[in-house]
Every structure is written in structure tokens, then in C-alpha cells.
Scaffold this motif. Structure first.
Motif, short mmCIF file in Angstrom:
data_model
loop_
_atom_site.label_atom_id
_atom_site.label_comp_id
_atom_site.label_asym_id
_atom_site.label_seq_id
_atom_site.Cartn_x
_atom_site.Cartn_y
_atom_site.Cartn_z
N ASN A 332 46.37 -3.30 -15.41
CA ASN A 332 46.69 -3.72 -16.77
C ASN A 332 46.45 -2.54 -17.70
O ASN A 332 45.31 -2.27 -18.08
N TRP A 377 45.21 -16.07 -13.04
CA TRP A 377 44.87 -15.42 -14.32
C TRP A 377 45.27 -13.95 -14.31
O TRP A 377 45.60 -13.39 -15.36
N LYS A 380 48.99 -13.73 -15.20
CA LYS A 380 49.18 -14.14 -16.60
C LYS A 380 48.70 -13.05 -17.55
O LYS A 380 49.30 -12.82 -18.61
N GLU A 381 47.62 -12.36 -17.17
CA GLU A 381 47.11 -11.25 -17.98
C GLU A 381 48.14 -10.11 -18.03
O GLU A 381 48.38 -9.53 -19.07
N GLU A 383 51.37 -10.41 -17.55
CA GLU A 383 52.53 -10.89 -18.31
C GLU A 383 52.28 -10.79 -19.81
O GLU A 383 53.16 -10.38 -20.57
N ARG A 384 51.07 -11.12 -20.22
CA ARG A 384 50.73 -11.07 -21.65
C ARG A 384 50.76 -9.64 -22.18
O ARG A 384 51.03 -9.42 -23.37
N SER A 385 50.51 -8.67 -21.33
CA SER A 385 50.45 -7.26 -21.74
C SER A 385 51.72 -6.49 -21.39
O SER A 385 51.72 -5.26 -21.41
N ARG A 386 52.79 -7.21 -21.07
CA ARG A 386 53.98 -6.56 -20.49
C ARG A 386 54.61 -5.52 -21.42
O ARG A 386 55.25 -4.57 -20.96
N ASP A 407 51.27 -7.68 -31.53
CA ASP A 407 51.54 -8.44 -30.32
C ASP A 407 50.26 -9.00 -29.68
O ASP A 407 50.25 -10.11 -29.16
N GLN A 408 49.18 -8.22 -29.74
CA GLN A 408 47.96 -8.62 -29.04
C GLN A 408 46.94 -9.30 -29.95
O GLN A 408 46.14 -10.12 -29.49
N PRO A 412 51.97 -13.30 -30.29
CA PRO A 412 52.80 -12.68 -29.25
C PRO A 412 54.24 -12.51 -29.73
O PRO A 412 54.85 -13.48 -30.20
N THR A 416 60.79 -8.89 -24.50
CA THR A 416 60.30 -8.07 -23.40
C THR A 416 60.97 -6.70 -23.50
O THR A 416 62.19 -6.59 -23.39
#
Length: 546
Positions: A332, A377, A380-381, A383-386, A407-408, A412, A416
Motif C-alpha cells: 500500500n 481488509w 479493501k485497503e 482499493e481505497r488507496s488505488r 480523497d483520503q 473518496p 479511478t
């Protein structure tokens, strides 16, 4: 000479966090069920941890799932983060400290630990052996056994082969290690993983993977300057002068030591950039110099990181095999962390392999892994930081930082972003790029490459085949030198590649003895002409506490 063949339920390649977590979790499940299932783990380093290099600040989430009593078991997570600072360096003398509220949430380190990842892996290796895992350090996996499109195991490297491919007196052929399932956890740009991605088209429909080169040093510093638990990150100078991106770190670990390093994104465009020399001059900045001055450098190393995230994550399954951790690219980059996600991918792999073997299955494709991983998780982590990395590449340092803050931290952003240019394709011709005159090292804060390689305890048997293979030996001089001033001379952090002139003219020299196994050449060569393969077992660095 006939190869010895050994059969196991599971064979794992690489004793990093992902591979060791796979081994531990699989044996936990087997032992709890009273099943005698065999696990073999091979590691190319001379010992577990010898080739492990990371910052490292880690989250304990995956470790706590794997070993809830890790504190009682003595896991070497001894330094909780007590301070968290982020700087933007505006020049070689000045910098701005970022307010805590303005830092993207993934970069906050509350509750994390400063560790030597090498020592964490050594500890995980002890737990694995206690659970009954067979671990063989010094045995690189040189080939994958693929029969009828199915991964059936690996072949370890031959020992005692001379530089011309002949058999020396002590020649010993590698072993075939066959398994019901084989797990590839070689770390970033694993050479078997790279082949598997190509052979099974695992990256079809994905963005190309993106990388950085991380260069790190371990220092003993003046106890009066030591602030155990302090984490410092930053960006800007000196990379911004060449319009390159990346960031630095300095962590105050235990025993009056700090680790300091620089990650240079390998998407840089100026072929004159030398990540090693950028790092050396960076240490003269007052933000870093205030801690390092008067100290002693203890060790040095370098390693590429896969930073593309979920947009670049290949399919991780194939018939008979699994690709996990940084071999696939589970880091990540928004958090600048990959240990916890790598471990989780390995634990899920173990659980799916155990279910399959218990049901009498073998050598099929564990399609269940994909669903389990995507429900975790860890995924998902990711994906959230993509968008974190693509935003920095697309909008630059300030625009990317603004995008990522929104975004963070705020909401969000429902898009993408993609970065579809491979890192090797970003270089501009040398004639169109600004020449960089790096200052000479002072021997106090900054040092030469070969002096650095020496304290990394790097060694390879000299009379062995070169493990850095050129597809076309003419390209370095005929193409890369006139167009890019042969960037291998600079992107390699170990002085492996040189243009040498003598009475016969110019030649491209490969000093493979110096190689720290960072894989940067395999990634950044603009002609994709260099392929890194495993050298003879135990070769490479021997990192202490890195």
C-alpha cells in the motif's frame, strides 16, 4: 548427475513476511486438525533475514491475527511510534514541516512500530520451524516446474558451476521440490514471479506495475540526538530539481540507532538521475543532518518496491500455484507499508490451500483465493488507496498531494486514475535532459558506492555464471549509450554496470559481484534487455538488522 526429487504438500519460495506467514498459518491449521502435512520453504539468502530490507514502520494487524500472543512470544516489535513528522524540503537548506491535520490519513503512524524487518522475519522463521516447517536457506529457486500448463514445484539452483557453465569438482545439481501447491513469495520483481505473470498472462487488463528504488542506511548516532520512536517522512529536494518524485524517511529505532533512506520512483525521465547520489546529498539537509552528524554508518542496502497498488495487481492464482505479497504487488504505497498486506495475502493462501488439500484436491487452480482475498481488509485497503500513486504521477507533487488529501481525508473521489506508461519507457534522451553534477562524498555524511556495498556485506562466489543476463549484448553500447548515456551506470545503486575504456575501445562491464539484488536494472533498463536471475545460493548481501 541425477537430480534428487523431494515431494511436499506445499513448497514456498522466499522467506519474507508473506512466505513465512503462509508457512506458519498452514502448519497452524494442519496441527490443529491433527493432519501430518508437509511444508518446505526455500530462501536464497544465507539465512532468513539476510536479504530482507525495508524501512520499516509496520502495522501489527496481520501479525496479531497470526500470533495473538506475539508479545509474549518475544516478537521484535520493541519501538512503538511516539512522534510522526512530515516535511517538504524546498531546497538544500530549507524545508516546511507539514501540519499533522494536512497529512493524508494513511500516512499517520499512530499505533505502529519501528522495526528491523529482517529481525521480524528471523523471528517468524523460528515460529515456523517450531510449527514443523522445513526451512532451507541458501537454496535459491532457479526454475519453475510446469507440466501440461500446471505448476508442479520448483528446481533449486545448481551449485559448483563455473563462469563458463562448466561443472567444477564440487558440482551438485539442484533438487526438484514438487508439491501439491507452490507459493511464490520472492518479493518485488521476483524472477520466477515475473516469468509466471508472462507465461500465464496474469496481468491481462491491468495497468503496468510501477516501482521505486529504496536505498537505506543504518546509523549509530549520538545518544543526545536520539529520540526513540520518532518517525520522519518527507519529499521535495533533491528529487524535485530533476522533476523526479519519491520521498525520504528517517526512523529512530532502539539502541541509539536510526535508519535513513530515500525512495526514488522509477518513473523518472532524466537519464542522468542517480538515485544513490540523490540519497547521499539528501543527508546533508539540516532536517536529516541534525541527527546523523557525528554518527557512524553501520550498514547499507537497496531494494526495489512494487508501488502500483490494486490497479496493477495481477491475477494471483494459476493451476498449482499462487503469487503473493510483493511478488504480486500488494504494498500500500499510500501508507508506504507492505508488510501487513503481504502477510495477510499469505495467510489467506494458506487457508485456501489447507481447505483444498483436506478435500483431496491438488495442482488445480485455487480460484477461491481471489474471492477470499478481495473480501479481506487487505484488499479493501488497497482499493481505497488505488488513486494515491497515479495522482502523484498525473498531477505532480502539489496537485497529487491536494488530490490525495481530499480523497483520503475529506471524501473518496469516485474515479479511478490510471498510469499506463511502464517505468522503463519514461526516459528522455540524454541530449534533451539536464546534466546533474553530484557533489563528491565527504566520508562523513555521504559516501561512495563501493564503500557502501562493502558495508552491506555483499559477496558472490566469483567463478560462477553471471546472474545478470543480457538478451542482446550489443544494446548497451549501440543503443543505450548514445541515446541515454547508458543509465545503468547511474540507476544501479551498487556500481554493477560500467562503461570501461581501454586500448581496445569501449566495453560494457558487469560487476555482478557487487549486486545487492535490488532488481532495479531488470525494471528500469529502457530496452528491457537485462534479466536478473538467481545467483548461486547464499550469494548477495548479508544484512544485519535491516
Amino acid at each position: 548427475m541425477q537430480r534428487e526429487v523431494m515431494e511436499y504438500d506445499v513448497v514456498i519460495v522466499g522467506a519474507g513476511p508473506a512466505g513465512l506467514s503462509t508457512a506458519c498459518r498452514f502448519k497452524q491449521l494442519a496441527n490443529e486438525a491433527g493432519q501430518e502435512l508437509s511444508v518446505c520453504l526455500v530462501e536464497k539468502g544465507s539465512e532468513i533475514g539476510a536479504h530482507i530490507l525495508s524501512g520499516a514502520v509496520i502495522e501489527d494487524r496481520a501479525l496479531t491475527e497470526l500470533f495473538p500472543d506475539w508479545k509474549e512470544l518475544g516478537a521484535p516489535l520493541n519501538v512503538p511510534v511516539k512522534g510522526d513528522e512530515v516535511y517538504f524540503l524546498t531546497s538544500g537548506e530549507k524545508g516546511i514541516k507539514t501540519p499533522h491535520w494536512a497529512i493524508p490519513k494513511p500516512m499517520h503512524n499512530d499505533g505502529n512500530y519501528i522495526v528491523s524487518l529482517g529481525n521480524v522475519c528471523r523471528w517468524l522463521g523460528e515460529q515456523a520451524e517450531n510449527l514443523g516447517v522445513e526451512i532451507y536457506p541458501g537454496f535459491p529457486a532457479a526454475e519453475t516446474i510446469i507440466e501440461d500448463g500446471i505448476v508442479k514445484g520448483i528446481v533449486t539452483g545448481d551449485m559448483g558451476v563455473d563462469a563458463h557453465g562448466g561443472e567444477k569438482a564440487e558440482y551438485t545439481p539442484g533438487m526438484e521440490l514438487r508439491a501439491k501447491y507452490t507459493v511464490f513469495s520472492e518479493g518485488c520483481r521476483g524472477h520466477l514471479g515475473k516469468q509466471l505473470i508472462a507465461d500465464f498472462k496474469l496481468d491481462a487488463g491491468k495497468d503496468p506495475q510501477h516501482y521505486g528504488i529504496g536505498i537505506k542506511e543504518l546509523w549509530d548516532i549520538d545518544p543526545a540526538k536520539h529520540e526513540e520512536g520518532l518517525v520522519i517522512h518527507g519529499a521535495g529536494w533533491p528529487l524535485n530539481e530533476s522533476k523526479s518524485s519519491g520521498g525520504f524517511f528517517l526512523y529512530h529505532s532502539e539502541n541509539n540507532q536510526v535508519v535513513v533512506g530515500l525512495i526514488t520512483d522509477l518513473s523518472y525521465s532524466n537519464p542522468h538521475v542517480s538515485p544513490f547520489d540523490e540519497f547521499q546529498r539528501m543527508k546533508h539537509h539540516p532536517v536529516l543532518k541534525q541527527y546523523l552528524e557525528g554518527g557512524k554508518r553501520v550498514s547499507y542496502g537497496a531494494r526495489a518496491i512494487a508501488k502500483g497498488g490494486v490497479n496493477c495487481l495481477p491475477k494471483m492464482t494459476m493451476p498449482g500455484g499462487l503469487l503473493i505479497g510483493c511478488d504480486a504487488g500488494t504494498l500500500n504505497f499510500a501508507k508506504i507499508k507492505g508488510t501487513h498486506t503481504a502477510m495477510k495475502s499469505g495467510m489467506i493462501a494458506a487457508e485456501e490451500m489447507f481447505k483444498a488439500i483436506s478435500a483431496g484436491r491438488e495442482n488445480d487452480e485455487l480460484v477461491e483465493f481471489t474471492a477470499s482475498f478481495e473480501a479481506s481488509w487487505a484488499y479493501k485497503e488497497l482499493e481505497r488507496s488505488r488513486n494515491f500513486g497515479p495522482a502523484m504521477h498525473k498531477f505532480g507533487m502539489f496537485g497529487g498531494a491536494a488530490f490525495n488529501f481530499i480523497d483520503q481525508n475529506i471524501f473518496p473521489i469516485p474515479v479511478t486514475l490510471h498510469d499506463t506508461t511502464p517505468d522503463y519507457a519514461t526516459l528522455k534522451p540524454a541530449a534533451e535532459s539536464k546534466k546533474i553534477n553530484y557533489p563528491k562524498p565527504d566520508g562523513k555524511l555521504s559516501f561512495a558506492k563501493l564503500d557502501s556495498v562493502f558495508i552491506g556485506n555483499v559477496n558472490h562466489a566469483e567463478d560462477q555464471p553471471c546472474h545478470l543476463k543480457l538478451k542482446d549484448a550489443s544494446i548497451p553500447l549501440a543503443v543505450n549509450l548514445p541515446k541515454y548515456d547508458e543509465p545503468a551506470q547511474r540507476y544501479c545503486p551498487a556500481g554493477v554496470y560500467e562503461i570501461v575504456e581501454d586500448e581496445k575501445g569501449q566495453r560494457f562491464q558487469i560487476n555482478s559481484q557487487n549486486c545487492v539484488h535490488c532488481k532495479t536494472c531488470d525494471i528500469k533498463d529502457p530496452a528491457q534487455n537485462i534479466t536478473w536471475v538467481t545467483p548461486e545460493g547464499t550469494g548477495g548481501p548479508n544484512y544485519p538488522n535491516m
